[in-house]
Design a protein around this motif. Structure first.
Motif, PDB file in Angstrom:
ATOM      1  N   THR A 230       0.855  -1.175   0.000  1.00  0.00           N
ATOM      2  CA  THR A 230       0.000   0.000   0.000  1.00  0.00           C
ATOM      3  C   THR A 230       0.889   1.221   0.000  1.00  0.00           C
ATOM      4  OG1 THR A 230      -1.867   1.097   1.063  1.00  0.00           O
ATOM      5  CG2 THR A 230      -0.221   0.120   2.509  1.00  0.00           C
ATOM      6  N   TYR A 231       0.358   2.316  -0.451  1.00  0.00           N
ATOM      7  CA  TYR A 231       1.108   3.559  -0.471  1.00  0.00           C
ATOM      8  C   TYR A 231       0.388   4.574   0.394  1.00  0.00           C
ATOM      9  CZ  TYR A 231       3.610   1.351  -4.222  1.00  0.00           C
ATOM     10  OH  TYR A 231       4.368   0.478  -4.947  1.00  0.00           O
ATOM     11  N   VAL A 232       1.120   5.155   1.323  1.00  0.00           N
ATOM     12  CA  VAL A 232       0.569   6.160   2.226  1.00  0.00           C
ATOM     13  C   VAL A 232       1.494   7.372   2.219  1.00  0.00           C
ATOM     14  CG1 VAL A 232      -0.574   4.452   3.704  1.00  0.00           C
ATOM     15  CG2 VAL A 232       1.741   5.185   4.245  1.00  0.00           C
ATOM     16  N   PRO A 233       0.987   8.527   2.631  1.00  0.00           N
ATOM     17  CA  PRO A 233       1.865   9.698   2.714  1.00  0.00           C
ATOM     18  C   PRO A 233       3.031   9.431   3.660  1.00  0.00           C
ATOM     19  CG  PRO A 233      -0.436  10.330   2.955  1.00  0.00           C
ATOM     20  CD  PRO A 233      -0.389   8.832   2.980  1.00  0.00           C
ATOM     21  N   ALA A 234       4.193  10.007   3.351  1.00  0.00           N
ATOM     22  CA  ALA A 234       5.409   9.779   4.139  1.00  0.00           C
ATOM     23  C   ALA A 234       5.190  10.098   5.614  1.00  0.00           C
ATOM     24  CB  ALA A 234       6.562  10.609   3.578  1.00  0.00           C
TER      25      ALA A 234
ATOM     26  N   GLN B 232       5.468   4.075  11.948  1.00  0.00           N
ATOM     27  CA  GLN B 232       6.747   3.503  12.365  1.00  0.00           C
ATOM     28  C   GLN B 232       7.055   3.886  13.808  1.00  0.00           C
ATOM     29  OE1 GLN B 232       8.904   1.285  10.555  1.00  0.00           O
ATOM     30  NE2 GLN B 232       9.490   1.055  12.687  1.00  0.00           N
ATOM     31  N   ALA B 233       6.831   5.157  14.167  1.00  0.00           N
ATOM     32  CA  ALA B 233       7.088   5.609  15.538  1.00  0.00           C
ATOM     33  C   ALA B 233       6.196   4.870  16.523  1.00  0.00           C
ATOM     34  CB  ALA B 233       6.872   7.119  15.644  1.00  0.00           C
ATOM     35  N   HIS B 234       4.923   4.698  16.179  1.00  0.00           N
ATOM     36  CA  HIS B 234       4.002   3.985  17.062  1.00  0.00           C
ATOM     37  C   HIS B 234       4.403   2.513  17.179  1.00  0.00           C
ATOM     38  CE1 HIS B 234      -0.475   3.712  18.432  1.00  0.00           C
ATOM     39  NE2 HIS B 234       0.359   3.310  19.344  1.00  0.00           N
ATOM     40  N   ALA B 235       4.783   1.917  16.060  1.00  0.00           N
ATOM     41  CA  ALA B 235       5.233   0.518  16.084  1.00  0.00           C
ATOM     42  C   ALA B 235       6.461   0.379  16.980  1.00  0.00           C
ATOM     43  CB  ALA B 235       5.544   0.035  14.664  1.00  0.00           C
ATOM     44  N   ASP B 236       7.398   1.311  16.870  1.00  0.00           N
ATOM     45  CA  ASP B 236       8.604   1.283  17.711  1.00  0.00           C
ATOM     46  C   ASP B 236       8.242   1.367  19.185  1.00  0.00           C
ATOM     47  OD1 ASP B 236      10.159   1.115  15.426  1.00  0.00           O
ATOM     48  OD2 ASP B 236      10.732   3.244  15.457  1.00  0.00           O
ATOM     49  N   GLU B 237       7.291   2.260  19.520  1.00  0.00           N
ATOM     50  CA  GLU B 237       6.849   2.403  20.913  1.00  0.00           C
ATOM     51  C   GLU B 237       6.267   1.104  21.452  1.00  0.00           C
ATOM     52  OE1 GLU B 237       4.061   5.620  21.230  1.00  0.00           O
ATOM     53  OE2 GLU B 237       5.449   7.038  20.286  1.00  0.00           O
ATOM     54  N   LEU B 238       5.611   0.349  20.587  1.00  0.00           N
ATOM     55  CA  LEU B 238       4.975  -0.903  20.994  1.00  0.00           C
ATOM     56  C   LEU B 238       5.910  -2.109  20.868  1.00  0.00           C
ATOM     57  CD1 LEU B 238       1.521  -0.325  19.260  1.00  0.00           C
ATOM     58  CD2 LEU B 238       2.024  -0.136  21.710  1.00  0.00           C
ATOM     59  N   GLY B 239       7.129  -1.867  20.385  1.00  0.00           N
ATOM     60  CA  GLY B 239       8.078  -2.960  20.208  1.00  0.00           C
ATOM     61  C   GLY B 239       7.685  -3.907  19.089  1.00  0.00           C
ATOM     62  N   MET B 240       7.050  -3.366  18.049  1.00  0.00           N
ATOM     63  CA  MET B 240       6.584  -4.178  16.919  1.00  0.00           C
ATOM     64  C   MET B 240       7.333  -3.773  15.658  1.00  0.00           C
ATOM     65  SD  MET B 240       2.467  -3.769  17.201  1.00  0.00           S
ATOM     66  CE  MET B 240       1.483  -5.003  18.004  1.00  0.00           C
ATOM     67  N   SER B 241       7.376  -4.705  14.720  1.00  0.00           N
ATOM     68  CA  SER B 241       7.842  -4.331  13.385  1.00  0.00           C
ATOM     69  C   SER B 241       6.717  -3.534  12.738  1.00  0.00           C
ATOM     70  CB  SER B 241       8.134  -5.576  12.550  1.00  0.00           C
ATOM     71  OG  SER B 241       6.922  -6.250  12.233  1.00  0.00           O
ATOM     72  N   GLN B 242       7.045  -2.811  11.682  1.00  0.00           N
ATOM     73  CA  GLN B 242       6.002  -2.048  11.008  1.00  0.00           C
ATOM     74  C   GLN B 242       4.962  -2.978  10.388  1.00  0.00           C
ATOM     75  OE1 GLN B 242       7.316   1.031   8.371  1.00  0.00           O
ATOM     76  NE2 GLN B 242       5.403   2.100   8.647  1.00  0.00           N
ATOM     77  N   SER B 243       5.396  -4.095   9.847  1.00  0.00           N
ATOM     78  CA  SER B 243       4.450  -5.056   9.274  1.00  0.00           C
ATOM     79  C   SER B 243       3.491  -5.579  10.335  1.00  0.00           C
ATOM     80  CB  SER B 243       5.194  -6.233   8.644  1.00  0.00           C
ATOM     81  OG  SER B 243       5.899  -5.824   7.515  1.00  0.00           O
ATOM     82  N   GLU B 244       4.038  -5.931  11.485  1.00  0.00           N
ATOM     83  CA  GLU B 244       3.209  -6.444  12.579  1.00  0.00           C
ATOM     84  C   GLU B 244       2.219  -5.371  13.040  1.00  0.00           C
ATOM     85  OE1 GLU B 244       3.843  -8.666  16.877  1.00  0.00           O
ATOM     86  OE2 GLU B 244       5.466  -7.447  16.059  1.00  0.00           O
ATOM     87  N   PHE B 245       2.693  -4.126  13.134  1.00  0.00           N
ATOM     88  CA  PHE B 245       1.838  -3.018  13.555  1.00  0.00           C
ATOM     89  C   PHE B 245       0.672  -2.828  12.584  1.00  0.00           C
ATOM     90  CE2 PHE B 245       0.768   1.507  13.249  1.00  0.00           C
ATOM     91  CZ  PHE B 245       0.357   1.769  14.542  1.00  0.00           C
ATOM     92  N   VAL B 246       0.972  -2.750  11.285  1.00  0.00           N
ATOM     93  CA  VAL B 246      -0.081  -2.537  10.292  1.00  0.00           C
ATOM     94  C   VAL B 246      -1.061  -3.703  10.308  1.00  0.00           C
ATOM     95  CG1 VAL B 246      -0.569  -2.311   7.812  1.00  0.00           C
ATOM     96  CG2 VAL B 246       1.302  -1.004   8.850  1.00  0.00           C
ATOM     97  N   ARG B 247      -0.557  -4.919  10.368  1.00  0.00           N
ATOM     98  CA  ARG B 247      -1.413  -6.104  10.414  1.00  0.00           C
ATOM     99  C   ARG B 247      -2.338  -6.049  11.631  1.00  0.00           C
ATOM    100  NH1 ARG B 247       2.348  -9.398   9.436  1.00  0.00           N
ATOM    101  NH2 ARG B 247       2.988  -9.808  11.559  1.00  0.00           N
ATOM    102  N   THR B 248      -1.796  -5.674  12.785  1.00  0.00           N
ATOM    103  CA  THR B 248      -2.580  -5.587  14.017  1.00  0.00           C
ATOM    104  C   THR B 248      -3.644  -4.497  13.926  1.00  0.00           C
ATOM    105  OG1 THR B 248      -0.706  -6.388  15.300  1.00  0.00           O
ATOM    106  CG2 THR B 248      -2.420  -5.222  16.510  1.00  0.00           C
ATOM    107  N   MET B 249      -3.274  -3.350  13.380  1.00  0.00           N
ATOM    108  CA  MET B 249      -4.223  -2.242  13.275  1.00  0.00           C
ATOM    109  C   MET B 249      -5.344  -2.558  12.283  1.00  0.00           C
ATOM    110  SD  MET B 249      -3.378  -0.022  15.474  1.00  0.00           S
ATOM    111  CE  MET B 249      -2.741  -1.349  16.500  1.00  0.00           C
ATOM    112  N   VAL B 250      -5.003  -3.221  11.188  1.00  0.00           N
ATOM    113  CA  VAL B 250      -6.036  -3.603  10.223  1.00  0.00           C
ATOM    114  C   VAL B 250      -7.009  -4.571  10.879  1.00  0.00           C
ATOM    115  CG1 VAL B 250      -6.482  -4.862   8.079  1.00  0.00           C
ATOM    116  CG2 VAL B 250      -4.678  -3.132   8.153  1.00  0.00           C
ATOM    117  N   GLN B 251      -6.489  -5.565  11.567  1.00  0.00           N
ATOM    118  CA  GLN B 251      -7.363  -6.532  12.231  1.00  0.00           C
ATOM    119  C   GLN B 251      -8.219  -5.860  13.295  1.00  0.00           C
ATOM    120  OE1 GLN B 251      -7.238  -8.878   9.771  1.00  0.00           O
ATOM    121  NE2 GLN B 251      -7.923 -10.115  11.470  1.00  0.00           N
ATOM    122  N   ALA B 252      -7.638  -4.944  14.075  1.00  0.00           N
ATOM    123  CA  ALA B 252      -8.402  -4.226  15.099  1.00  0.00           C
ATOM    124  C   ALA B 252      -9.505  -3.402  14.448  1.00  0.00           C
ATOM    125  CB  ALA B 252      -7.471  -3.327  15.914  1.00  0.00           C
ATOM    126  N   GLY B 253      -9.193  -2.753  13.353  1.00  0.00           N
ATOM    127  CA  GLY B 253     -10.189  -1.956  12.649  1.00  0.00           C
ATOM    128  C   GLY B 253     -11.306  -2.798  12.063  1.00  0.00           C
TER     129      GLY B 253
END
Length: 126
Positions: free
Chosen positions: A10-14, A21-42
């Motif tokens: 997917t393409y998103v604004p920088a 990425q910053a939120h994923a870092d705060e949660l100790g997740m990779s960016q892929s894991e973060f996006v996957r988790t947020m999509v599932q939560a949504g």
């Protein structure tokens, strides 16, 4: 669910990618894991727009309208506590996404057109 994995692009604004990425870092997740988790939560809380156009909460109650502020705040908090600024950023991103989707839909239906000479978006005369 299969353990087989496939790539999704997917393409998103920088700026949005940097926030993710910053939120994923705060949660100790990779960016892929973060996006996957947020999509599932949504996906847990939303029906498709062409279905009932409602948002279903975790308790099973339905809340009219998928864009109400309370629902957006709850969705932003699914990954854990957020500061005021993080909530504002999350809601701003949601608003920008919703605005873009709405403008795309209006353009697809030939109700709105982007006109550089007029300085932006304009209603199409009926």
């Amino acid at each position: 669910m299969s353990d087989e994995r496939r790539s999704v692009k997917t393409y998103v604004p920088a700026e949005q990618k940097d926030r993710w990425q910053a939120h994923a870092d705060e949660l100790g997740m990779s960016q892929s894991e973060f996006v996957r988790t947020m999509v599932q939560a949504g996906r847990r809380g939303f029906s498709l727009p062409n279905e009932t156009n409602t948002v279903e909460t975790a308790s099973g109650d339905e809340t009219p309208g998928s864009h109400d502020l309370e629902t957006q705040v709850k969705r932003a908090l699914t990954a854990g506590p957020c500061s005021w600024d993080e909530l504002v950023d999350a809601l701003r991103g949601d608003f920008e996404d919703q605005l873009e989707e709405t403008l795309d839909a209006l353009q697809d239906r030939n109700r709105v057109r982007y006109n550089g000479r007029q300085g932006g978006y304009a209603l199409v005369d009926e």
